[in-house]
Design an enzyme around this catalytic site. Structure first.
Site, PDB file in Angstrom:
ATOM      1  N   SER A 150       0.844  -1.192   0.000  1.00 15.12           N
ATOM      2  CA  SER A 150       0.000   0.000   0.000  1.00 15.12           C
ATOM      3  C   SER A 150       0.880   1.242   0.000  1.00 15.12           C
ATOM      4  O   SER A 150       2.021   1.206   0.486  1.00 15.12           O
ATOM      5  CB  SER A 150      -0.898   0.005   1.241  1.00 15.12           C
ATOM      6  OG  SER A 150      -1.538   1.254   1.420  1.00 15.12           O
ATOM      7  N   TYR A 163      -2.071  -1.074  10.466  1.00 17.36           N
ATOM      8  CA  TYR A 163      -2.188  -1.348   9.031  1.00 17.36           C
ATOM      9  C   TYR A 163      -0.934  -0.900   8.299  1.00 17.36           C
ATOM     10  O   TYR A 163      -0.373  -1.643   7.487  1.00 17.36           O
ATOM     11  CB  TYR A 163      -3.423  -0.630   8.476  1.00 17.36           C
ATOM     12  CG  TYR A 163      -3.575  -0.759   6.979  1.00 17.36           C
ATOM     13  CD1 TYR A 163      -4.076  -1.932   6.417  1.00 17.36           C
ATOM     14  CD2 TYR A 163      -3.223   0.286   6.125  1.00 17.36           C
ATOM     15  CE1 TYR A 163      -4.210  -2.063   5.042  1.00 17.36           C
ATOM     16  CE2 TYR A 163      -3.363   0.162   4.753  1.00 17.36           C
ATOM     17  CZ  TYR A 163      -3.854  -1.006   4.218  1.00 17.36           C
ATOM     18  OH  TYR A 163      -3.983  -1.134   2.853  1.00 17.36           O
TER      19      TYR A 163
END
Length: 266
Positions: A150, A163
């Site tokens: 990401s 995350y």
């Protein structure tokens, strides 16, 4: 007859394994690769949703097998992957399964179970999807790996520390493994996408600029991997913004980032 360079995957893999394949980006990957002559192994927790994606891929001509499994169950996943690979050698594995959460709206820390679930899914689960297949790929001197990280790995968001940490760990593993595996003819592509519209989007609160559809993102990543790209970060305006931000003093960068990219997952 010319041979392709070591570590460069064939443009059209014929045996593909995809995790997190029951929806969102994983389902988009499955549909992208589904075609006559291609065998898919689709892995996800939700058997009902997984069967629906499998039927769609079969209608496109692919030979489809499914595995209802949580990638956090590493030993069961390893056994299933090894059994499948022995019968149908995998030449591309897409480690896509993931989850995300955020701190509480009042700044309360994420519960420990939620923190661990993200790390165990996004990092440990991704590696459990890839590592068992590597010895056979090394022996065959060919193969490809796509790791879905990401942009949050490049510019961590204050609202999503667990995350971001899990995706940064996956990026680091991919960057470290690429030159090692290239010697065995295995290509590693790490994808760092920005915001992607998936079934989870209804759980987000916050600005999601330049959001891509799952289909567009899967196609972009798959095409980059087919060209032998080691990294694919997108969309470029956010990538450029992150690069420019690295030149700014940290307090200023953090202030701007936290003002523009406050995100809550509920």
């Amino acid at each position: 007859m010319t041979s392709r360079p070591a570590g460069r995957p064939a443009a059209c893999p014929t045996h593909v394994a995809v995790t997190g394949a029951s929806g969102g980006l994983g389902a988009a990957f499955a549909r992208h690769y589904a075609a006559p002559g291609v065998r898919l192994l689709l892995i996800a927790r939700d058997a009902r949703r997984l069967d629906a994606i499998a039927a769609d891929c079969a209608a496109r001509g692919a030979d489809v097998a499914t595995l209802s499994c949580d990638v956090r169950n590493a030993r069961s996943l390893q056994a299933a992957l090894l059994a499948h690979d022995a019968a149908h050698p995998v030449d591309l594995v897409v480690a896509n399964a993931g989850m995300e959460a955020s701190v509480g709206p009042d700044g309360a820390p994420e519960p420990l179970d939620t923190v661990l679930a993200q790390i165990e899914t996004n990092l440990s689960g991704a590696l459990a999807s890839v590592v068992p297949l590597l010895p056979a790929m090394q022996a065959r001197r060919r193969g490809a790996v796509i790791l879905v990280s990401s942009l949050a790995a490049l510019e961590p968001l204050a609202d999503q520390p667990a995350y971001c940490a899990s995706k940064a760990g996956l990026l680091a593993w991919g960057e470290a493994a690429r030159p090692w595996l290239r010697r065995f003819g295995i290509q590693v592509t790490v994808a760092c996408p920005g915001f992607i519209a998936t079934g989870m989007s209804s759980h987000y609160e916050g600005w999601r600029p330049l959001e891509w559809s799952a289909e567009k993102a899967a196609r972009h990543i798959a095409e980059a991997a087919a060209r032998g790209r080691g990294r694919v970060d997108f969309p470029w305006p956010l990538v450029a913004l992150i690069g420019l931000g690295k030149l700014a003093p940290r307090p200023l960068r953090e202030a701007v980032r936290d003002l523009l990219f406050r995100l809550s997952v509920h």
